[in-house]
Scaffold this motif. Structure first.
Motif, mmCIF file in Angstrom:
data_model
loop_
_atom_site.group_PDB
_atom_site.id
_atom_site.type_symbol
_atom_site.label_atom_id
_atom_site.label_comp_id
_atom_site.label_asym_id
_atom_site.label_seq_id
_atom_site.Cartn_x
_atom_site.Cartn_y
_atom_site.Cartn_z
ATOM 1 N N ALA A 1 0.823 -1.211 0.000
ATOM 2 C CA ALA A 1 0.000 0.000 0.000
ATOM 3 C C ALA A 1 0.860 1.264 0.000
ATOM 4 O O ALA A 1 0.502 2.270 -0.623
ATOM 5 C CB ALA A 1 -0.940 -0.008 1.198
ATOM 6 N N LYS A 2 1.988 1.234 0.696
ATOM 7 C CA LYS A 2 2.838 2.419 0.826
ATOM 8 C C LYS A 2 3.815 2.575 -0.342
ATOM 9 O O LYS A 2 4.306 3.681 -0.586
ATOM 10 C CB LYS A 2 3.628 2.341 2.136
ATOM 11 C CG LYS A 2 2.766 2.440 3.390
ATOM 12 C CD LYS A 2 3.603 2.210 4.643
ATOM 13 C CE LYS A 2 2.731 2.245 5.897
ATOM 14 N NZ LYS A 2 3.511 1.912 7.118
ATOM 15 N N ALA A 3 4.113 1.495 -1.034
ATOM 16 C CA ALA A 3 5.140 1.547 -2.087
ATOM 17 C C ALA A 3 4.671 2.373 -3.288
ATOM 18 O O ALA A 3 3.501 2.349 -3.658
ATOM 19 C CB ALA A 3 5.495 0.130 -2.529
ATOM 20 N N ARG A 4 5.604 3.108 -3.884
ATOM 21 C CA ARG A 4 5.292 3.857 -5.104
ATOM 22 C C ARG A 4 5.354 2.935 -6.323
ATOM 23 O O ARG A 4 4.562 3.072 -7.247
ATOM 24 C CB ARG A 4 6.278 5.000 -5.283
ATOM 25 C CG ARG A 4 6.101 6.146 -4.284
ATOM 26 C CD ARG A 4 7.095 7.267 -4.499
ATOM 27 N NE ARG A 4 8.484 6.806 -4.298
ATOM 28 C CZ ARG A 4 9.332 6.551 -5.284
ATOM 29 N NH1 ARG A 4 8.956 6.695 -6.531
ATOM 30 N NH2 ARG A 4 10.558 6.152 -5.016
ATOM 31 N N LYS A 5 6.329 2.012 -6.314
ATOM 32 C CA LYS A 5 6.476 1.095 -7.454
ATOM 33 C C LYS A 5 6.935 -0.269 -6.944
ATOM 34 O O LYS A 5 8.113 -0.606 -6.995
ATOM 35 C CB LYS A 5 7.478 1.649 -8.466
ATOM 36 C CG LYS A 5 7.473 0.925 -9.808
ATOM 37 C CD LYS A 5 8.325 1.655 -10.828
ATOM 38 C CE LYS A 5 8.222 0.998 -12.201
ATOM 39 N NZ LYS A 5 8.993 1.721 -13.232
ATOM 40 N N PRO A 6 5.988 -1.067 -6.430
ATOM 41 C CA PRO A 6 6.360 -2.411 -5.956
ATOM 42 C C PRO A 6 6.532 -3.391 -7.111
ATOM 43 O O PRO A 6 6.065 -3.143 -8.228
ATOM 44 C CB PRO A 6 5.172 -2.804 -5.074
ATOM 45 C CG PRO A 6 4.016 -2.046 -5.638
ATOM 46 C CD PRO A 6 4.569 -0.763 -6.205
ATOM 47 N N ILE B 1 -3.688 -8.576 -6.732
ATOM 48 C CA ILE B 1 -2.908 -7.734 -5.809
ATOM 49 C C ILE B 1 -2.049 -6.749 -6.596
ATOM 50 O O ILE B 1 -1.945 -5.565 -6.247
ATOM 51 C CB ILE B 1 -2.034 -8.619 -4.897
ATOM 52 C CG1 ILE B 1 -2.910 -9.454 -3.960
ATOM 53 C CG2 ILE B 1 -1.040 -7.772 -4.100
ATOM 54 C CD1 ILE B 1 -2.150 -10.518 -3.185
ATOM 55 N N ALA B 2 -1.424 -7.234 -7.672
ATOM 56 C CA ALA B 2 -0.573 -6.375 -8.499
ATOM 57 C C ALA B 2 -1.371 -5.217 -9.080
ATOM 58 O O ALA B 2 -0.903 -4.068 -9.101
ATOM 59 C CB ALA B 2 0.061 -7.202 -9.616
ATOM 60 N N GLU B 3 -2.582 -5.502 -9.530
ATOM 61 C CA GLU B 3 -3.414 -4.457 -10.121
ATOM 62 C C GLU B 3 -3.832 -3.437 -9.060
ATOM 63 O O GLU B 3 -3.823 -2.226 -9.308
ATOM 64 C CB GLU B 3 -4.642 -5.099 -10.769
ATOM 65 C CG GLU B 3 -5.339 -4.211 -11.769
ATOM 66 C CD GLU B 3 -6.244 -4.985 -12.714
ATOM 67 O OE1 GLU B 3 -6.607 -4.422 -13.743
ATOM 68 O OE2 GLU B 3 -6.593 -6.146 -12.404
ATOM 69 N N MET B 4 -4.203 -3.930 -7.870
ATOM 70 C CA MET B 4 -4.625 -3.024 -6.793
ATOM 71 C C MET B 4 -3.489 -2.113 -6.327
ATOM 72 O O MET B 4 -3.714 -0.946 -5.994
ATOM 73 C CB MET B 4 -5.150 -3.837 -5.608
ATOM 74 C CG MET B 4 -6.472 -4.531 -5.865
ATOM 75 S SD MET B 4 -6.865 -5.742 -4.581
ATOM 76 C CE MET B 4 -6.995 -4.705 -3.147
ATOM 77 N N SER B 5 -2.264 -2.653 -6.313
ATOM 78 C CA SER B 5 -1.129 -1.874 -5.807
ATOM 79 C C SER B 5 -0.340 -1.194 -6.928
ATOM 80 O O SER B 5 0.715 -0.602 -6.677
ATOM 81 C CB SER B 5 -0.195 -2.779 -4.991
ATOM 82 O OG SER B 5 0.213 -3.900 -5.744
ATOM 83 N N ARG B 6 -0.851 -1.287 -8.151
ATOM 84 C CA ARG B 6 -0.187 -0.692 -9.325
ATOM 85 C C ARG B 6 1.288 -1.098 -9.375
ATOM 86 O O ARG B 6 2.193 -0.265 -9.461
ATOM 87 C CB ARG B 6 -0.335 0.820 -9.332
ATOM 88 C CG ARG B 6 -1.779 1.263 -9.536
ATOM 89 C CD ARG B 6 -1.880 2.673 -10.049
ATOM 90 N NE ARG B 6 -3.255 3.003 -10.424
ATOM 91 C CZ ARG B 6 -3.596 4.075 -11.119
ATOM 92 N NH1 ARG B 6 -2.668 4.926 -11.512
ATOM 93 N NH2 ARG B 6 -4.857 4.313 -11.418
ATOM 94 N N ASP C 1 -7.307 -9.014 0.544
ATOM 95 C CA ASP C 1 -8.441 -8.442 1.280
ATOM 96 C C ASP C 1 -7.990 -7.303 2.195
ATOM 97 O O ASP C 1 -8.674 -6.276 2.304
ATOM 98 C CB ASP C 1 -9.146 -9.534 2.090
ATOM 99 C CG ASP C 1 -9.825 -10.574 1.194
ATOM 100 O OD1 ASP C 1 -9.992 -10.300 -0.013
ATOM 101 O OD2 ASP C 1 -10.176 -11.658 1.712
ATOM 102 N N ARG C 2 -6.849 -7.465 2.844
ATOM 103 C CA ARG C 2 -6.341 -6.405 3.715
ATOM 104 C C ARG C 2 -5.902 -5.194 2.891
ATOM 105 O O ARG C 2 -6.139 -4.041 3.287
ATOM 106 C CB ARG C 2 -5.177 -6.932 4.553
ATOM 107 C CG ARG C 2 -4.543 -5.902 5.476
ATOM 108 C CD ARG C 2 -5.545 -5.310 6.447
ATOM 109 N NE ARG C 2 -4.943 -4.305 7.312
ATOM 110 C CZ ARG C 2 -5.570 -3.222 7.734
ATOM 111 N NH1 ARG C 2 -6.837 -2.992 7.382
ATOM 112 N NH2 ARG C 2 -4.957 -2.360 8.522
ATOM 113 N N GLU D 1 -9.233 1.417 0.409
ATOM 114 C CA GLU D 1 -10.521 2.082 0.599
ATOM 115 C C GLU D 1 -10.468 3.143 1.702
ATOM 116 O O GLU D 1 -11.163 4.159 1.645
ATOM 117 C CB GLU D 1 -11.603 1.044 0.932
ATOM 118 C CG GLU D 1 -11.981 0.168 -0.265
ATOM 119 C CD GLU D 1 -12.905 -0.981 0.115
ATOM 120 O OE1 GLU D 1 -13.084 -1.207 1.342
ATOM 121 O OE2 GLU D 1 -13.432 -1.646 -0.790
ATOM 122 N N ALA D 2 -9.626 2.894 2.700
ATOM 123 C CA ALA D 2 -9.514 3.828 3.821
ATOM 124 C C ALA D 2 -8.644 5.047 3.482
ATOM 125 O O ALA D 2 -8.719 6.087 4.143
ATOM 126 C CB ALA D 2 -8.939 3.117 5.038
#
Length: 438
Positions: free
Chosen positions: A83-88, A107-112, A429-430, A436-437
Motif C-alpha cells: 500500500a505504501k510503495a510507489r512502485k512495488p 494484488i498487483a493491479e490493486m497496488s499498481r 483483502d487487507r 478504501e480507507a
C-alpha cells in the motif's frame, strides 16, 4: 497402516509426470515413500517432511536475527508494504498454482505494481519470438506416439528433465513408434558433450553463440544450395547429413532450451528455429517446443495473458497493463533502482540473479513466500513459509506443451500452515481495506 495414492502429478519440472505413486500414513500426515519419480522429483516430495522445516513466518531484525511472527502479522506487513510503495514488484509465480497466480495478479493491479515471472531469465525470449512469428507446436502425447525425429537444441534433458526421454521423446513405445528408441533418430545440438549428447545418433557440436548461423545453414541445406566448408564450427557435409535426416522422418520435433534462448541472438535464435520448423513442413511434419523449467512457469504466462494480455514483464504502474521486456522486466527494474518494495513467490532470484539485482532486494521492504530456506528468503525482510504445492495442496498447472493438469494434494501440511493462495487472499483483502480507507 499406510495407503498408496496413485496418478500423482510431480511438481518439479515442466514435464509434469502424472504417474507418480506416493505412500502416506493412514492419517494422511506423513509422506513415507515416493515411486516412479526421478531423483529430483522424489526429493521435492520428501523435502516436505524435513524435520528442520520452518513452519511460521519470520521477520528479519536489525541485529541480523530472525523473530517468529504470526500469519496475521505477516499479512499486515505485506499489505502495508504494498500500500505504501510507489512502485512495488511482484516476481516469481512459476512454482505455484494458477489459482494463487490469479490472486497475485489482483494484488498487483490493486497496488499498481510491476509483475513478472521467471520467464524473464529463461524463455521470455521464446515468448517474444512466438509473438513475432507464431509457434507450430503439438502435445507431448503426439510426440510419444508419432515422432521419429527428435532434436534437442541447447538443452540437456538427461539432467534438467530426467524422465522426459523415458516418458515422451526417446524411449517410449508409441502407437506409430512401436520400437521405441529404435523407431527414432536423435540429434543433439550443444557446444558441450552432455549426457544427452552421448546418447545421440548425431551430435552437432556448435560453436558457443553461433546457433543462429547453424539454423540458417540448415535452411540452406534443406534446399540443396551451396554451403561453406564449415559453419558454426561444423563441417558443411555434416550439416547436410543432419538436414537429410530431419527431412526423411514422418514426424519430427525440435525441443529447445536456454542454450538457445539466453545466448547471443536470443529471440532471433528462436525466430530462426521456428523458420527451420516451417521449412521442414514442406517435406514432412515438424513441430517445435520450448523445454520449460519450473513446473508451472507455462501456467504463469497463461494466467498473465488471461488477465493482462501479456505473458511476463507486465507494468501496471499507470493503472493499465504495459509490456516492454528489457524495460519492464525484473532485473532491469532492480538494477536501475526503480523498485521500492518486492514480493517474491515460487522462485529464488537471490540464487540466480546477478548480485547487482540482488543487493537492492536486501535494502528495500521485501517479502519472500516460500516453503524452503533460500538465498532470497535470507535477504528478504519477511519470510513466509507456506504449504508445498503439488504435495500439501493441489491446484491447476500447465505442462510445457500448454496442456492444463490438476495437481493433487497427497499429505496434510503442518498444522496451522497456509497455502500460497490462502495467504495471498488475506493480503488482497487487507490491501483492499487499506486502499478504501486511504
Amino acid at each position: 497402516m499406510t495407503k498408496t495414492i496413485t496418478d500423482v502429478i510431480c511438481p518439479f519440472c515442466g514435464t509434469l509426470c502424472d504417474d507418480i505413486e506416493v505412500i502416506v500414513s493412514d492419517d494422511g500426515k506423513k509422506l513415507l515413500e515416493v515411486n516412479n519419480a526421478c531423483v529430483i522429483g522424489t526429493e521435492k516430495f520428501l523435502h516436505s517432511q524435513s524435520s528442520d522445516r520452518i513452519t511460521r513466518p519470520r521477520m528479519h531484525q536489525e541485529d541480523g536475527s530472525w523473530k517468529e511472527i504470526s500469519y496475521d502479522e505477516a499479512v499486515e506487513y505485506t499489505a502495508q508494504m504494498l500500500a505504501k510503495a510507489r512502485k512495488p514488484l511482484l516476481f516469481g509465480w512459476s512454482s505455484t498454482n494458477c489459482e494463487a497466480q490469479s490472486v497475485g495478479n489482483e494484488i498487483a493491479e490493486m497496488s499498481r505494481a510491476c509483475c513478472d515471472n521467471t520467464a524473464a531469465t529463461c524463455h521470455g525470449t521464446s515468448l517474444i519470438a512466438i509473438q513475432d512469428v507464431g509457434l507450430p507446436s503439438c502435445t507431448l502425447g503426439e510426440i510419444k506416439n508419432r515422432a521419429d525425429r527428435i532434436i534437442f537444441w541447447g538443452c540437456n534433458p538427461a539432467h534438467a528433465h530426467p524422465r522426459h526421454m523415458s516418458r515422451y521423446s526417446i524411449f517410449p513405445r508409441g502407437f506409430f513408434t512401436g520400437k521405441g528408441q529404435m523407431s527414432r533418430k536423435l540429434i543433439v545440438v550443444d557446444p558441450r558433450v552432455t549426457d544427452t549428447a552421448k546418447m545421440a545418433d548425431m551430435h552437432l557440436q556448435v560453436e558457443q553463440g553461433k546457433d543462429y548461423e547453424l539454423l540458417d545453414a540448415l535452411r540452406v541445406a534443406f534446399k540443396g544450395e551451396w554451403l561453406p566448408d564449415v559453419v558454426a564450427g561444423i563441417p558443411g557435409e555434416k550439416i547436410r547429413e543432419a538436414a537429410d535426416v530431419m527431412k526423411s522422418g514422418r514426424f519430427g520435433i525440435i525441443f529447445f532450451g536456454m542454450g538457445v534462448t539466453q545466448t547471443l541472438g536470443k529471440n532471433h535464435n528462436i525466430d530462426a528455429a521456428i523458420a527451420v520448423t516451417k521449412d521442414l513442413n514442406e517435406y514432412t511434419k515438424f513441430s517445435i517446443m520450448p523445454m520449460r523449467g519450473h513446473y508451472n512457469v507455462t501456467g504463469s504466462g497463461e494466467v498473465f495473458a488471461w488477465q493482462f494480455g501479456f505473458p511476463y514483464a507486465v507494468d501496471l504502474t499507470r493503472g493499465f497493463a504495459r509490456y516492454n521486456p528489457g524495460d519492464t522486466s525484473t532485473i532491469d527494474l532492480l538494477t536501475r533502482g526503480e523498485i521500492d518494495a518486492m514480493l517474491t513467490i515460487g522462485s529464488d532470484p537471490g540464487a540466480h540473479f546477478p548480485i547487482s539485482a540482488v543487493k537492492p532486494i536486501a535494502k528495500m521492504p521485501s517479502v519472500c513466500i516460500d516453503p524452503h530456506l533460500t538465498p532470497t528468503s535470507g535477504v528478504s525482510k519477511l519470510h513466509v513459509p507456506v504449504a508445498f504445492n503439488g504435495v500439501e495442496t493441489g491446484g491447476n498447472c500447465y505442462r510445457m506443451d500448454n496442456v492444463p493438469i490438476d495437481c493433487r494434494k497427497v499429505v496434510e501440511p503442518p498444522e496451522g500452515m497456509l497455502t500460497d493462495e490462502e495467504f495471498l487472499i488475506k493480503v488482497r483483502d487487507r490491501l483492499k481495506q487499506l486502499k478504501e480507507a486511504a
